[in-house]
Scaffold this active site. Sequence first.
Site, PDB file in Angstrom:
ATOM      1  CE  LYS A  21       1.936   2.096   4.887  1.00  0.00           C
ATOM      2  NZ  LYS A  21       1.329   1.307   3.808  1.00  0.00           N
ATOM      3  CB  SER A  39      -0.864   0.030   1.255  1.00  0.00           C
ATOM      4  OG  SER A  39      -1.637  -1.124   1.355  1.00  0.00           O
ATOM      5  CE  LYS A  92      -4.758  -0.786   2.060  1.00  0.00           C
ATOM      6  NZ  LYS A  92      -5.345  -1.901   2.814  1.00  0.00           N
TER       7      LYS A  92
HETATM    8  P1  NAD Z   1       5.605  -5.919   7.491  1.00  0.00           P
HETATM    9  O1  NAD Z   1       6.382  -4.794   8.054  1.00  0.00           O
HETATM   10  O2  NAD Z   1       5.180  -7.044   8.372  1.00  0.00           O
HETATM   11  O3  NAD Z   1       6.398  -6.576   6.242  1.00  0.00           O
HETATM   12  C1  NAD Z   1       7.207  -5.842   5.363  1.00  0.00           C
HETATM   13  C2  NAD Z   1       8.435  -6.692   5.081  1.00  0.00           C
HETATM   14  O4  NAD Z   1       9.247  -6.004   4.122  1.00  0.00           O
HETATM   15  C3  NAD Z   1       9.329  -6.905   6.332  1.00  0.00           C
HETATM   16  O5  NAD Z   1       9.501  -8.291   6.535  1.00  0.00           O
HETATM   17  C4  NAD Z   1      10.641  -6.194   5.976  1.00  0.00           C
HETATM   18  O6  NAD Z   1      11.784  -6.844   6.494  1.00  0.00           O
HETATM   19  C5  NAD Z   1      10.608  -6.257   4.454  1.00  0.00           C
HETATM   20  N1  NAD Z   1      11.456  -5.246   3.817  1.00  0.00           N
HETATM   21  C6  NAD Z   1      11.454  -3.906   4.018  1.00  0.00           C
HETATM   22  N2  NAD Z   1      12.347  -3.317   3.217  1.00  0.00           N
HETATM   23  C7  NAD Z   1      12.933  -4.308   2.501  1.00  0.00           C
HETATM   24  C8  NAD Z   1      13.956  -4.331   1.505  1.00  0.00           C
HETATM   25  N3  NAD Z   1      14.539  -3.199   1.086  1.00  0.00           N
HETATM   26  N4  NAD Z   1      14.300  -5.530   0.979  1.00  0.00           N
HETATM   27  C9  NAD Z   1      13.698  -6.664   1.391  1.00  0.00           C
HETATM   28  N5  NAD Z   1      12.739  -6.720   2.331  1.00  0.00           N
HETATM   29  C10 NAD Z   1      12.362  -5.540   2.868  1.00  0.00           C
HETATM   30  O7  NAD Z   1       4.330  -5.254   6.779  1.00  0.00           O
HETATM   31  P2  NAD Z   1       2.969  -5.981   6.354  1.00  0.00           P
HETATM   32  O8  NAD Z   1       1.971  -5.861   7.457  1.00  0.00           O
HETATM   33  O9  NAD Z   1       3.260  -7.306   5.737  1.00  0.00           O
HETATM   34  O10 NAD Z   1       2.464  -4.948   5.228  1.00  0.00           O
HETATM   35  C11 NAD Z   1       3.006  -4.901   3.916  1.00  0.00           C
HETATM   36  C12 NAD Z   1       2.161  -3.923   3.109  1.00  0.00           C
HETATM   37  O11 NAD Z   1       0.810  -4.393   3.078  1.00  0.00           O
HETATM   38  C13 NAD Z   1       2.121  -2.503   3.695  1.00  0.00           C
HETATM   39  O12 NAD Z   1       2.120  -1.580   2.664  1.00  0.00           O
HETATM   40  C14 NAD Z   1       0.796  -2.482   4.474  1.00  0.00           C
HETATM   41  O13 NAD Z   1       0.257  -1.177   4.591  1.00  0.00           O
HETATM   42  C15 NAD Z   1      -0.059  -3.385   3.580  1.00  0.00           C
HETATM   43  N6  NAD Z   1      -1.179  -4.039   4.266  1.00  0.00           N
HETATM   44  C16 NAD Z   1      -1.039  -4.551   5.516  1.00  0.00           C
HETATM   45  C17 NAD Z   1      -2.131  -5.153   6.139  1.00  0.00           C
HETATM   46  C18 NAD Z   1      -2.015  -5.721   7.528  1.00  0.00           C
HETATM   47  O14 NAD Z   1      -3.073  -6.013   8.134  1.00  0.00           O
HETATM   48  N7  NAD Z   1      -0.821  -5.906   8.069  1.00  0.00           N
HETATM   49  C19 NAD Z   1      -3.357  -5.226   5.479  1.00  0.00           C
HETATM   50  C20 NAD Z   1      -3.461  -4.730   4.188  1.00  0.00           C
HETATM   51  C21 NAD Z   1      -2.363  -4.129   3.582  1.00  0.00           C
END
Ligand code: NAD
Length: 294
Positions: A238, A95, A170
Amino acid sequence: MKIAFIGLGIMGKPMAKNLLKAGHELRVYDRNTATLEEMKAAGATVCGSSSETVEGVDLVLTMLPNSPHVKSVMLEDDKLADKMPKTAAFIDMSSINPVASREIAAELEKRGIQMLDAPVSGGQPKAIDGTLSFMVGGKQELFDKFKPVLEAMGSSVVLCGDVGAGNVTKLCNQTIVAVNIAALAEAMQMGQMCGVEPQKIFEAIRGGLAGSTVMNAKAPMMMDQNFQPGFRIDLHIKDLNNVVDAAKAVDAPIPLTQMVLEMMKILHHDGDGSCDHSALLKYYQKLTGEVLHH
Ligand code: NAD
């Protein structure tokens, strides 16, 4: 299909597992190595860098926190745009700011690579079940080609317009959810202070016009004082900051979003940024000194 998958966090890990279950060949990377062993056990090829993941793939998928992370991986630090096969496509499921989606797509286009932005709603439980809702932006032909891949992770996959439209949609979702939770917290707190049990308020109105998926999910959490995430306040900040940026670019009025964003920022500064967004209730509880109960 041979797929590179970068970002195996709360959402990415279960989504990647569902792609493996659907029979896709996965090359995965996350800079946090904690989940890599688990992905290896699930059948993925674990890579030592994001650059390694793109070798010989048909599709590159990212599920990263925000715009700077996607830009870093695709254009700036890891430069996957220059390393991925020219025949492969890129789908970003993070997102992020729609302006950033369009910038990344334009850079990829210069290299002859096509992109979809495909953020999701549904959270971790639906990521595990493979029942996420995808909001997609990009060209119809590309959408048709990769829709089955997204369907392995979601039960709803809707093309909303050209690239960036997925993230605009979104942002609409995130505004509606944030304002909805704030209204629920405000009303439940006011109702209890006026002498009616919150559980009765919930039971009486959930089937009427005020009832919602947000109410059914968040009212019980509020009454239990259970603010385990779910979706963290900090992630919602965010998203609402991205709403502010997107709205500013087109001069769209967003007074409700602005107000809830300020409430969330106050909670963040008060140490509640890691709580579920249902903790918007805490804003009212801190002001009134009264705790919502069953
Ligand atoms: P998260 O922080 O759990 O996962 C993100 C992952 O990206 C982490 O494991 C981190 O180590 C990795 N990462 C960051 N920079 C990196 C890089 N340069 N190289 C490799 N890996 C890297 O976040 P999440 O909850 O999985 O969310 C991911 C996306 O989905 C976000 O944009 C969030 O807004 C969206 N989202 C989350 C939810 C939720 O309920 N958690 C629901 C819908 C959408």
